[in-house]
Write a protein that holds these residues in place. Structure first.
Motif, short mmCIF file in Angstrom:
data_model
loop_
_atom_site.label_atom_id
_atom_site.label_comp_id
_atom_site.label_asym_id
_atom_site.label_seq_id
_atom_site.Cartn_x
_atom_site.Cartn_y
_atom_site.Cartn_z
N SER A 192 0.83 -1.20 0.00
CA SER A 192 0.00 0.00 0.00
C SER A 192 0.86 1.26 0.00
N SER A 193 0.28 2.35 -0.42
CA SER A 193 0.99 3.63 -0.48
C SER A 193 0.28 4.64 0.40
N ILE A 194 1.06 5.45 1.10
CA ILE A 194 0.44 6.53 1.88
C ILE A 194 1.23 7.82 1.67
N THR A 195 0.54 8.93 1.83
CA THR A 195 1.25 10.20 1.84
C THR A 195 1.20 10.76 3.26
N VAL A 196 2.29 11.37 3.66
CA VAL A 196 2.40 11.87 5.03
C VAL A 196 2.97 13.27 4.97
N GLU A 197 2.23 14.24 5.55
CA GLU A 197 2.81 15.58 5.62
C GLU A 197 2.96 16.02 7.06
#
Lengths: 392, 598
Positions: free
Chosen positions: B380-385
């Motif tokens: 899975s892919s996630i974006t984190v800011e």
């Protein structure tokens, strides 16, 4: 006939009475108490004081301590002192356990004067020695030298005073730890019942403050101040004195200053004279929310003071009624300045008290014993910040 | 339509855009001189103070040309900063020509070139204007050379002016009339209107600024926003003088505004196309996109009691700034707050300042972050800011971070310093061009994260103010990222955590520890500050305790005075955040990333 003060019995702790004598031969460089360097107002001041006493005698009929502070109370001559004590005797009563103190300066006291005040009932003297090193005395702008100071102590004893306190100042740049020790050692030879050791403070708008601003004098720095403080506390305790408040040492529990301790425990006090502060608590006992703590302070200027009283007005400049928060902040701060410290149940009310206490213990600021939080020497040194930490 | 000219002014920052706009407005006689103030189109205090334009403004200038013909010149003032490049591009799409302003003493700068490119993309007539010719340091010949070599334009076309001294203004206006083509379009075709800006009016709701390409419309018409399909009944249309000037209708070629009972500016998408619900155009105007935030930071109230008030302020702020996005966030150290997304660092600065000034909020902002991408072991892919949500390192298969193309133009003598700075910031693949003698254009591939902190300030410092910088986002690249935690007396301060490149982690760790040592006041106990990756300490600093704060005397007259002092201290503490027993001032949270020597 002497105006000997009336004596009354009471079980509750009675208020203290402070009289501000706002006259000096000259201003010491470090001092920020109000005074004028002229005798010309003494007569009017005595008269005004009598009026002020009358205005308060109903609200404050009886005391168990009297403190004549200044200024320089010993600047008054025997006749003026007599007039002062006559007024006091006329308006107020004093209980059996009373302590009556007068601040005296080495250059303005005599056997005759001290005999007179003793006969009025005065039983304690606070002698403004400050230092026994002439260079220090000059630095401070004092009017006496060390020889005069030593002679003054003999005069106090000679007049029969068995409760004498000595005021000293340390932490001066002219002073080494060795010369400070010499001063203490010489004082200790006289075995005073009480010693106040004040760290030199640069109070705003004093001559010393200005001198520091212009770079002519400087503070010895926090590290040295701390070292002097710790050393002094240790040394005097080894010599049998109790370090019962940040700046105060007593040769025994009976010699702790009864009057000053009222300030630190919110016991009411009436202050008369220019710039004097007062505290009243009504009713005396009970929960905070049922009581009103009122503090007020007089105008500073002696001429304003005399004028207002001649018009029959109280010479009050300001009043405050303490909120619960304010009362507690004061109680915390004042408590942490004394060896008694704080009652555990007062501390436990604060949300983070356990964490704060354990950190204080770890830092060596307090010891917990007999259900009280008691400051250590190092705790005394940072007691101002401790109070604020607890209240947040 | 033949008498209409739609144009914009584009320039590098400080090259005199707002001053020229002021002169054009004065020349048109729209305001009397005594009502005039500088930067008349910049309504916000912050715009005037910083000398920048944040919001676009549009104004109609009547002009009678030397040949006696009367023209309606629509000046579309654009924001002057890369953070707002999308808004700029929509404004340019609404024009037929631009004034490309060049400072006669500074010459062509990075943004001049970037601006030229965007004008060319929109096929606009470009009129080079050499401004500030009154300055003693003005070098008109050099500016002409640069126009020829750097910009590839005909230097003979350049108009000379001094907006400050109001010389050459007529020449500028004449050039607009002669060289900017009249708009084309057909009022009888289906309505096609491009929205290039939106503003909030407390009485009318959101007001859209727009350019009509084809068709015409007016009050009573039902319009449709093509991107959302939402329909609204038009209440009012008109032109922008200095205030809104209602008209019966707007038709092809003109620039104006629409009021249509739209609640907030967030309901209006900049770049969207308006058409008539009853007779829609077949396809929208090209170039529409959703603006996405690039830089993220959390905002917390100093006192947690103020959370509702901050929420209210953000809601009101957002009415007029659709680009700000926010959602609830919480931190162990700072309590309840909001995670916000910004178009860039200037946008972040503006939001912070306006919240404090206009909305009276006391806030803490955490260090800005960019948006990282992670592929996890399970595919899975996630974006984190937000560093708080950095995934468990053992689960990370691959990390990626956004890269930019950074263009820096500078006098040759600073080249060494700038190269060094860019290499320190993980710049790679440097390309160097010498557009004119003495000047260098360096292009680097750089991680965006290295730019968001204090790159621009550093660049200004090392080039003594002569370096100019522009960038565009290019792509995400694989990168070796770690999470740097900061511990204060053993307690992790989540709001100080950073996601950084592994090779830069130690440098950041040292810098943050050093900065915090300066920011955190001394306490009565020792404070240890540590930087850690996982459980490993990589940097540390110590704040030594103060040993004495007690006052010597405390008698009758001293007690109130002293209590007041303590109350003041307590109040000061309220402006600090407590982490365990340690008070951390609000400024510490952002300043940890600023370099010391600024």
């Amino acid at each position: 006939m002497y105006p000997c003060l009336r004596i009354k019995m009471s079980s509750e702790e009675l208020p203290g009475l402070y009289i501000h004598v706002p006259f000096c031969g000259s201003k010491c460089f470090y001092c920020d108490f109000y005074s004028v360097c002229s005798r010309s107002w003494i007569c009017a001041w005595l008269k005004a004081l009598r009026t002020e006493m009358a205005l308060y005698s109903e609200e404050f009929p009886v005391f168990d301590s009297l403190y004549l502070g200044g200024g320089t109370p010993s600047i008054l001559d025997v006749r003026e002192l007599l007039e002062l004590f006559e007024s006091l005797a006329k308006h107020f009563a004093f209980s059996t356990v009373s302590e009556m103190t007068m601040e005296v300066n080495p250059e303005s006291l005599s056997h005759e004067k001290l005999k007179a005040v003793a006969s009025f009932g005065l039983n304690r003297l606070s002698l403004g020695v400050q230092s026994l090193n002439d260079a220090d005395l000059k630095y401070l702008g004092r009017r006496h030298n060390s020889a005069q100071a030593l002679r003054a102590f003999d005069i106090c004893r000679g007049a029969g005073f068995s409760n004498v306190s000595v005021d000293l100042i340390y932490g001066l740049e002219t002073q080494s730890l060795k010369s400070w020790k010499n001063t203490l050692d010489t004082i200790l030879e006289f075995r005073p019942e009480h010693i106040s050791c004040y760290q030199l403070t640069f109070e705003k708008s004093t001559a010393l403050w200005k001198m520091r601003k212009s770079g002519r004098v400087r503070s010895i720095g926090e590290k040295m101040e701390a070292a002097f403080f710790i050393w002094t506390s240790r040394y005097l305790q080894r010599r049998g004195y109790r370090h019962y408040e940040v700046s105060n040492f007593a040769a025994g529990p009976e010699f702790m200053c009864r009057h000053n301790r009222k300030y630190w425990r919110h016991v009411p006090y009436l202050g008369l004279g220019p710039s004097a502060h007062s505290l009243s608590i009504k009713p005396m006992a009970g929960d905070f929310r049922d009581r009103t703590l009122r503090r007020w302070w007089n105008v500073k200027s002696v001429s304003d003071y005399c004028r207002l009283l001649s018009e029959g007005k109280k010479p009050v400049e300001g009043t405050e009624i303490l909120s619960k928060d304010q009362f507690e902040l004061e109680a915390l701060d004042l408590g942490l300045r004394t060896e008694d410290g704080l009652a555990m149940n007062l501390v436990e009310n604060y949300p983070h008290s356990q964490r704060v206490l354990s950190q204080w213990q770890k830092s060596g600021f307090i010891k917990v014993s007999e259900g009280r939080v008691k400051p250590t020497r190092r705790g005394f040194l940072v007691s101002d910040s401790l109070a604020v930490m607890l209240q947040n | 339509m033949r008498q209409i000219r739609n144009f914009s002014i584009i320039a590098h920052i400080d090259h005199g855009k707002s001053t020229l706009a002021d002169r054009l407005i004065q020349h048109a006689g729209l305001v009397e001189d005594r009502q005039f103030r500088d930067q008349i189109l910049d309504n916000m205090d912050i715009e005037r103070e910083r000398g920048i334009t944040i919001k676009s403004q549009t104004v109609v200038l009547p002009y009678t040309s030397r040949s006696g013909e009367t023209f309606q010149l629509n000046l579309i003032d654009t924001p002057g900063h890369a953070d707002f490049s999308y808004e700029v591009s929509r404004a340019l799409a609404s024009c037929e020509g631009v004034l490309l302003l060049i400072d006669a003493s500074q010459g062509v700068q990075a943004q001049t070139i970037a601006n030229l490119y965007s004008a060319m993309e929109h096929n606009l007539a470009i009129i080079p204007v050499i401004n500030k010719i009154d300055l003693p340091s003005a070098d008109i010949e050099r500016a002409r050379e640069q126009i020829e070599h750097d910009l590839g334009l005909d230097p003979d076309d350049a108009v000379l002016c001094s907006a400050k001294e109001a010389t050459g203004i007529e020449d500028v206006l004449e050039a607009i009339v002669e060289r900017v083509p009249a708009p084309s379009g057909d009022a009888s075709k289906p309505l096609s209107v491009l929205i290039f800006d939106a503003q909030y009016d407390p009485f009318r709701g959101a007001v859209a600024s727009c350019r009509i390409f084809d068709g015409k419309f007016g009050p009573g018409d039902i319009i449709r926003f093509m991107s959302t399909g939402a329909t609204h009944k038009v209440e009012e249309v008109g032109f922008f003088r200095l205030n809104r000037d209602p008209q019966k209708e707007l038709s092809a070629g003109s620039v104006g505004y629409v009021v249509a009972g739209i609640k907030t500016v967030a309901d209006i998408r900049i770049g969207d196309t308006i058409t008539l619900d009853s007779n829609p155009v077949a396809s929208p105007q090209p170039g529409f996109k959703d603006v996405k935030p690039v830089v993220f930071s959390s905002i917390y109230p100093i006192s947690s009691d103020d959370y509702p008030s901050l929420l209210d302020a953000l809601e009101r702020y957002k009415l007029n700034d659709a680009a700000l996005v926010y959602q609830k966030d919480s931190s162990i150290a700072l309590g309840q707050g909001f995670r916000c997304g910004f178009l860039g660092l200037l946008h972040l600065d503006i939001v912070q300042e306006r919240l404090e000034r206009e909305f009276d909020q006391s806030i803490i902002m955490t260090a800005p972050s960019v948006q990282y991408q992670f592929t996890l072991n399970d595919g899975s892919s996630i974006t984190v800011e937000n560093p708080q949500y950095y995934p468990d390192p053992v689960e990370i298969e691959q990390s990626r971070e956004p890269f930019i193309k950074a263009v820096i133009i500078l006098p040759e003598r600073y080249m060494g310093a700038v190269m060094k700075l860019c290499m320190e910031r993980r710049g790679s693949n440097p390309r160097v061009a010498y557009p004119t003698p003495g000047r260098v254009e360096i292009t680097f591939d750089m991680p965006l994260a290295e730019v968001v902190f204090d790159f621009y300030d550093r660049l200004k410092t090392v080039t003594q103010g002569y370096g100019s910088f522009d960038y565009e986002l290019t792509e995400y690249r694989v990168s070796d990222l770690v999470k740097l935690d900061i511990l204060v007396n053993g307690e992790k301060v989540d709001a100080l955590s950073l996601i950084v490149h592994r090779e830069r982690a130690r440098d950041w760790g040292v810098q943050v520890c050093d900065r915090l040592k300066e920011e955190i006041p001394r306490h009565n106990f020792k404070i240890a500050i540590q930087g850690a990756i996982g459980g490993k300490i990589i940097s540390r600093s110590t704040i030594s305790p103060f040993r004495k704060d007690v006052t010597a005397k405390c008698y009758g007259g001293d007690i109130s005075r002293k209590r007041k002092l303590l109350e003041k201290q307590k109040k000061g503490k309220k402006r600090m955040k407590m982490v365990g027993q340690v008070m951390i001032p609000q400024s510490a949270f952002v300043s940890v990333l600023k370099n010391k020597d600024e």
